[in-house]
Design a protein around this motif. Structure first.
Motif, PDB file in Angstrom:
ATOM      1  N   GLN B  19       0.834  -1.203   0.000  1.00 26.31           N
ATOM      2  CA  GLN B  19       0.000   0.000   0.000  1.00 26.31           C
ATOM      3  C   GLN B  19       0.869   1.253   0.000  1.00 26.31           C
ATOM      4  O   GLN B  19       0.482   2.287  -0.494  1.00 26.31           O
ATOM      5  CB  GLN B  19      -0.907   0.017   1.238  1.00 26.31           C
ATOM      6  CG  GLN B  19      -1.892  -1.125   1.277  1.00 26.31           C
ATOM      7  CD  GLN B  19      -3.072  -0.906   0.355  1.00 26.31           C
ATOM      8  OE1 GLN B  19      -3.370   0.210   0.001  1.00 26.31           O
ATOM      9  NE2 GLN B  19      -3.718  -1.975  -0.047  1.00 26.31           N
ATOM     10  N   ILE B  20       2.019   1.174   0.620  1.00 24.37           N
ATOM     11  CA  ILE B  20       2.962   2.279   0.523  1.00 24.37           C
ATOM     12  C   ILE B  20       4.346   1.737   0.207  1.00 24.37           C
ATOM     13  O   ILE B  20       4.674   0.597   0.531  1.00 24.37           O
ATOM     14  CB  ILE B  20       3.028   3.150   1.813  1.00 24.37           C
ATOM     15  CG1 ILE B  20       3.440   2.310   3.020  1.00 24.37           C
ATOM     16  CG2 ILE B  20       1.726   3.850   2.086  1.00 24.37           C
ATOM     17  CD1 ILE B  20       3.776   3.159   4.231  1.00 24.37           C
ATOM     18  N   VAL B  21       5.133   2.573  -0.467  1.00 20.13           N
ATOM     19  CA  VAL B  21       6.509   2.223  -0.774  1.00 20.13           C
ATOM     20  C   VAL B  21       7.365   2.683   0.399  1.00 20.13           C
ATOM     21  O   VAL B  21       7.166   3.777   0.931  1.00 20.13           O
ATOM     22  CB  VAL B  21       6.956   2.914  -2.076  1.00 20.13           C
ATOM     23  CG1 VAL B  21       8.453   2.766  -2.292  1.00 20.13           C
ATOM     24  CG2 VAL B  21       6.199   2.339  -3.259  1.00 20.13           C
ATOM     25  N   ASP B  22       8.295   1.851   0.813  1.00 22.97           N
ATOM     26  CA  ASP B  22       9.158   2.184   1.939  1.00 22.97           C
ATOM     27  C   ASP B  22      10.263   3.144   1.491  1.00 22.97           C
ATOM     28  O   ASP B  22      11.309   2.731   1.023  1.00 22.97           O
ATOM     29  CB  ASP B  22       9.765   0.886   2.494  1.00 22.97           C
ATOM     30  CG  ASP B  22      10.814   1.181   3.555  1.00 22.97           C
ATOM     31  OD1 ASP B  22      10.759   2.267   4.167  1.00 22.97           O
ATOM     32  OD2 ASP B  22      11.685   0.320   3.770  1.00 22.97           O
ATOM     33  N   THR B  23      10.006   4.442   1.645  1.00 22.39           N
ATOM     34  CA  THR B  23      11.036   5.428   1.306  1.00 22.39           C
ATOM     35  C   THR B  23      11.882   5.767   2.536  1.00 22.39           C
ATOM     36  O   THR B  23      12.991   6.267   2.410  1.00 22.39           O
ATOM     37  CB  THR B  23      10.417   6.739   0.774  1.00 22.39           C
ATOM     38  OG1 THR B  23       9.483   7.220   1.748  1.00 22.39           O
ATOM     39  CG2 THR B  23       9.678   6.516  -0.527  1.00 22.39           C
ATOM     40  N   ASN B  24      11.353   5.459   3.724  1.00 19.25           N
ATOM     41  CA  ASN B  24      12.094   5.745   4.957  1.00 19.25           C
ATOM     42  C   ASN B  24      13.459   5.059   4.971  1.00 19.25           C
ATOM     43  O   ASN B  24      14.458   5.664   5.337  1.00 19.25           O
ATOM     44  CB  ASN B  24      11.314   5.240   6.177  1.00 19.25           C
ATOM     45  CG  ASN B  24      10.208   6.193   6.592  1.00 19.25           C
ATOM     46  OD1 ASN B  24      10.117   7.294   6.082  1.00 19.25           O
ATOM     47  ND2 ASN B  24       9.373   5.765   7.520  1.00 19.25           N
ATOM     48  N   SER B  25      13.495   3.782   4.598  1.00 14.81           N
ATOM     49  CA  SER B  25      14.734   3.015   4.722  1.00 14.81           C
ATOM     50  C   SER B  25      15.830   3.581   3.834  1.00 14.81           C
ATOM     51  O   SER B  25      16.995   3.638   4.239  1.00 14.81           O
ATOM     52  CB  SER B  25      14.485   1.543   4.380  1.00 14.81           C
ATOM     53  OG  SER B  25      13.570   0.993   5.292  1.00 14.81           O
ATOM     54  N   GLY B  70       7.727   2.540  12.876  1.00 13.46           N
ATOM     55  CA  GLY B  70       6.348   2.094  12.739  1.00 13.46           C
ATOM     56  C   GLY B  70       5.813   1.348  13.940  1.00 13.46           C
ATOM     57  O   GLY B  70       6.545   0.980  14.857  1.00 13.46           O
ATOM     58  N   GLY B  71       4.497   1.152  13.909  1.00 12.94           N
ATOM     59  CA  GLY B  71       3.836   0.395  14.967  1.00 12.94           C
ATOM     60  C   GLY B  71       3.696   1.155  16.268  1.00 12.94           C
ATOM     61  O   GLY B  71       3.493   0.544  17.318  1.00 12.94           O
ATOM     62  N   LEU B  72       3.806   2.505  16.210  1.00 13.24           N
ATOM     63  CA  LEU B  72       3.714   3.301  17.446  1.00 13.24           C
ATOM     64  C   LEU B  72       2.437   4.134  17.524  1.00 13.24           C
ATOM     65  O   LEU B  72       2.310   4.979  18.391  1.00 13.24           O
ATOM     66  CB  LEU B  72       4.928   4.232  17.565  1.00 13.24           C
ATOM     67  CG  LEU B  72       6.290   3.574  17.742  1.00 13.24           C
ATOM     68  CD1 LEU B  72       7.359   4.640  17.901  1.00 13.24           C
ATOM     69  CD2 LEU B  72       6.296   2.659  18.954  1.00 13.24           C
ATOM     70  N   GLY B  73       1.502   3.894  16.631  1.00  8.25           N
ATOM     71  CA  GLY B  73       0.263   4.664  16.639  1.00  8.25           C
ATOM     72  C   GLY B  73      -0.542   4.402  17.904  1.00  8.25           C
ATOM     73  O   GLY B  73      -0.225   3.497  18.667  1.00  8.25           O
ATOM     74  N   PRO B  74      -1.597   5.213  18.128  1.00  8.32           N
ATOM     75  CA  PRO B  74      -2.373   5.058  19.367  1.00  8.32           C
ATOM     76  C   PRO B  74      -3.360   3.895  19.309  1.00  8.32           C
ATOM     77  O   PRO B  74      -3.918   3.523  20.328  1.00  8.32           O
ATOM     78  CB  PRO B  74      -3.100   6.400  19.472  1.00  8.32           C
ATOM     79  CG  PRO B  74      -3.219   6.895  18.073  1.00  8.32           C
ATOM     80  CD  PRO B  74      -2.036   6.359  17.325  1.00  8.32           C
ATOM     81  N   SER B 151      13.460   2.824  18.544  1.00  6.34           N
ATOM     82  CA  SER B 151      12.137   2.692  17.929  1.00  6.34           C
ATOM     83  C   SER B 151      11.603   4.083  17.604  1.00  6.34           C
ATOM     84  O   SER B 151      11.621   4.971  18.449  1.00  6.34           O
ATOM     85  CB  SER B 151      11.210   1.961  18.907  1.00  6.34           C
ATOM     86  OG  SER B 151       9.866   2.105  18.511  1.00  6.34           O
ATOM     87  N   MET B 152      11.171   4.273  16.359  1.00  7.04           N
ATOM     88  CA  MET B 152      10.679   5.585  15.915  1.00  7.04           C
ATOM     89  C   MET B 152       9.349   5.433  15.184  1.00  7.04           C
ATOM     90  O   MET B 152       9.039   4.340  14.699  1.00  7.04           O
ATOM     91  CB  MET B 152      11.699   6.221  14.956  1.00  7.04           C
ATOM     92  CG  MET B 152      12.973   6.664  15.639  1.00  7.04           C
ATOM     93  SD  MET B 152      14.231   7.184  14.450  1.00  7.04           S
ATOM     94  CE  MET B 152      14.773   5.584  13.846  1.00  7.04           C
ATOM     95  N   PRO B 153       8.577   6.511  15.079  1.00  8.91           N
ATOM     96  CA  PRO B 153       7.328   6.405  14.302  1.00  8.91           C
ATOM     97  C   PRO B 153       7.624   6.186  12.817  1.00  8.91           C
ATOM     98  O   PRO B 153       8.714   6.493  12.347  1.00  8.91           O
ATOM     99  CB  PRO B 153       6.641   7.753  14.523  1.00  8.91           C
ATOM    100  CG  PRO B 153       7.603   8.626  15.223  1.00  8.91           C
ATOM    101  CD  PRO B 153       8.790   7.845  15.634  1.00  8.91           C
ATOM    102  N   GLY B 154       6.637   5.669  12.097  1.00 10.65           N
ATOM    103  CA  GLY B 154       6.816   5.421  10.667  1.00 10.65           C
ATOM    104  C   GLY B 154       6.495   6.622   9.803  1.00 10.65           C
ATOM    105  O   GLY B 154       6.826   6.639   8.615  1.00 10.65           O
ATOM    106  N   VAL B 155       5.857   7.632  10.380  1.00 11.94           N
ATOM    107  CA  VAL B 155       5.516   8.841   9.608  1.00 11.94           C
ATOM    108  C   VAL B 155       6.816   9.519   9.183  1.00 11.94           C
ATOM    109  O   VAL B 155       7.617   9.920  10.034  1.00 11.94           O
ATOM    110  CB  VAL B 155       4.676   9.825  10.466  1.00 11.94           C
ATOM    111  CG1 VAL B 155       4.287  11.040   9.650  1.00 11.94           C
ATOM    112  CG2 VAL B 155       3.451   9.122  11.030  1.00 11.94           C
ATOM    113  N   PRO B 156       7.056   9.637   7.868  1.00 15.67           N
ATOM    114  CA  PRO B 156       8.380  10.064   7.413  1.00 15.67           C
ATOM    115  C   PRO B 156       8.899  11.357   8.045  1.00 15.67           C
ATOM    116  O   PRO B 156      10.020  11.385   8.538  1.00 15.67           O
ATOM    117  CB  PRO B 156       8.198  10.207   5.899  1.00 15.67           C
ATOM    118  CG  PRO B 156       7.153   9.200   5.568  1.00 15.67           C
ATOM    119  CD  PRO B 156       6.200   9.236   6.727  1.00 15.67           C
TER     120      PRO B 156
END
Lengths: 419, 419
Positions: B19-25, B70-74, B151-156
């Motif tokens: 669904q999304i391309v991993d541009t973070n990495s 990622g995986g840190l949402g509420p 561990s960090m949020p996934g929001v770029p």
């Protein structure tokens, strides 16, 4: 029924060093989802024999299908073929059809087959070769203990053709996969936390084979409902019934169904109604007009804009009264209303949109801190203004403001939607 | 000296499902390279406790640093924090500074902190919290057996800010990474292949510990010289001497040194000279103005624009003669020259810029196919027009046109640079 799972292994340093973004895996994930195969893990590693072997060992403990891309080039730093030959205790042998294909490919380019490329026709004896219609490196399909291993080139168009024509159809047959359907609902104006609060009861009551995902982006939050079943028609009906309940819960926050952006949704609305639009932009500096004109066919509804960065332009081109600016300031309801109304008259459009705010990082005051932004919508019957407050840094303040105006436009065009 | 290695673990189904391309990495890989840290593996997995634990176990056998996103949402499908709490045998506890930050963040949005977001302030006792300046989920830094887990949020944009401000500087200190220096030279107007031809002799003569990378992007090609050494001052001097040779080789194609965008370079030039600018845009639809105003402080030089999508607007607002439009068409040298000259007069600026072209996908003719675009620069002394031909699809045609105008502006401001 247990889901069939895949691990994707990409081989090569370019992805690890951040020189290229891995778009292959996302494409593969989406295509595999369509045949009911779930990607369990994506692993990117370098061209290193030990590391490739370790990745294969780990992958087969958790996935039914291992799809590899990359490391199949003709140069000696591409090791995948040799590693796989060792891994499956087999040996390389000339594959005549691949040699014929390579020879033909080079002839088509007006070239003789080189020795280094000739070696690409040597393949592990125990694999089923997968034709590479568009390139020189053949793919390889191995089977072991009910698991499937496929090695493909990393060049996106070669891999995609190979997947579409050969690998996906063969996986469907091999694993007798179930039906998987996805429904996307596009929302805007509610953050993920508030959305999930509103949807709690609905989500809790979903049958076990339907799953909801929240996918936030700049446009808002995409909701994706995924269903799995043995009868596609029944599944489709079940999912549609669940989706039908959403307007009563989310109301005007839903702006589209399916893979549609807000700009596209607005383009369709304006085209359908035969309406035209002009913008008067201060803090968005042209981004709002750019978003509207990013859609093919937008010349049917977008007429023009005045970007009024300086107050002189607001006065001369948009006829904002100097007293209004003096009394209320450029960032004020009075100014933004005048801008929206007057740009509509100036360009003789059905709709005028306007923005005026402090994008930052400078220009804030105690009264009007950075991120104070007024937006307005005007048509023949009414003018609506709205105050925004953002604190996301200059570029994101501008970006979010443009999206907020588009949402204001959408809501004004859909006045009858109940919340 | 053994290289410090990282494994990146991205958590969440969106990447696996494509669904999304991993541009973070890729971004992280490139930033880590700058401090001499090598990415050994990138692993994408779903929000599943067992799988996250397994990935951590595997990662720490091969890397010194484990960076998770990622995986840190509420919402309750975001499990990372709980998994890490269990993994490091600790427990969750209210972190008052994070609660204060969250409360402030919600207040800024004019909202009360919800119960579900309040829980985001509970953090594992044994971690060092990492402030998330731009969002609600704090990051977490753990240390174990000389290895670092973050561990960090996934929001770029949240992750990038956290990496830049906190994580990268702390990793540098923790692992005493060797001195790595980077010098960036920004070029525009020469494709990679021609650049590398011109630079061949220079590149061949570089000492072994200095490496050149070509990094093409929309702005042109960034040249990045990377040096590694034990004495920072000597390295700095060596690299400066090499960089000094470049203007004689590349001339006007160099537009800046360091991490400076073309928009920023132009902003500096205009500010230094006290010059003002206005734009008259047809096919770029506001993007050119947006690029100019994306720079903080641009109100010092940017006055305003007319976006003249329809010919009526070109005639009424930009005084393009109807005969010019009839005789030469809207996409013509005569039209674009008139647009640039007249917008300069209209807004009383030093410089006027204009665009008129066929961005596509429709609107092309045999004479003027899609991608035919005229751009112009006008000042008190001269008007310069240029014909472009792009074939990159609507959005990229618009994007490249805006960049080409900025480059025309830059070259017009720097007439004395020798090639």
């Amino acid at each position: 029924m247990k889901a069939v799972t895949t691990e994707i292994i990409t081989i090569g340093d370019e992805i690890l060093y951040g020189q290229i973004v891995d778009t292959n895996s996302a494409w593969m994930g989406a295509e595999l989802a369509k045949i009911g195969v779930r990607v369990k893990q994506i692993t990117s590693i370098s061209d290193n024999a030990e590391h490739i072997t370790q990745a294969l060992d780990e992958a087969k403990t958790r996935a039914d299908i291992i799809l590899m891309t990359g490391g199949l080039g003709p140069t000696k730093d591409d090791l995948t073929k040799q590693v796989l030959t060792d891994y499956f205790h087999t040996s390389l042998r000339l594959h005549e059809p691949s040699l014929a294909h390579l020879t033909e490919l080079f002839r088509g380019r007006g070239k003789e087959l080189t020795e280094i490329n000739r070696e690409q026709a040597y393949l592990p004896e125990s694999c089923t070769p997968v034709t590479n219609a568009l390139g020189t490196a053949p793919g390889m399909w191995f089977e072991q203990d009910g698991k499937v291993f496929v090695s493909m080139p990393g060049v996106p168009f070669e891999m995609k053709r190979m997947m579409t024509d050969i690998v996906l159809p063969q996986l469907k047959v091999y694993f007798k996969t179930p039906h998987i359907l996805h429904k996307v609902v596009q929302t805007i104006g509610l953050p993920e936390s508030l959305l999930s609060e509103r949807l709690e009861a609905w989500e809790t009551n979903l049958p076990g084979h339907l799953k909801l995902a929240y996918l936030p982006n700049l446009n808002g939050v995409r909701l994706r409902l995924t269903g799995q079943g043995t009868d596609e028609a029944i599944l489709e009906k079940e999912m549609q019934e669940q989706i039908k309940k959403l307007p009563a819960i989310l109301g005007k926050h839903i702006f589209a169904y399916g893979e549609v952006t807000l700009e596209e949704a607005i383009g369709r609305l304006l085209t359908e109604r035969g309406l035209t639009v002009a913008t008067a932009e201060s803090c968005t500096g042209g981004l709002l007009a750019h978003k509207l004109t990013s859609i093919a066919g937008s010349s049917a509804y977008f007429i023009g804009s005045v970007i009024a960065y300086h107050n002189e332009v607001k006065i001369q081109e948009l006829h904002v009264a100097p007293e209004t600016l003096q009394q209320h300031g450029a960032v004020s309801e009075a100014t933004v209303r005048a801008m929206a109304e007057n740009v509509r008259l100036k360009f003789d459009t059905d709709i005028g949109l306007a923005t005026s705010g402090i994008a930052g990082p400078d220009g804030g005051t105690p009264d009007k801190p950075v991120g104070t932004i007024w937006i307005a919508y005007a048509d023949k019957y009414k003018t609506v203004a709205k105050l925004l407050n953002y604190n996301k840094g200059r570029l994101l303040n501008i970006e979010y403001t443009a999206m907020a105006v588009l949402n204001l436009l959408r809501q004004s065009l859909e006045p009858t939607v109940e919340e």
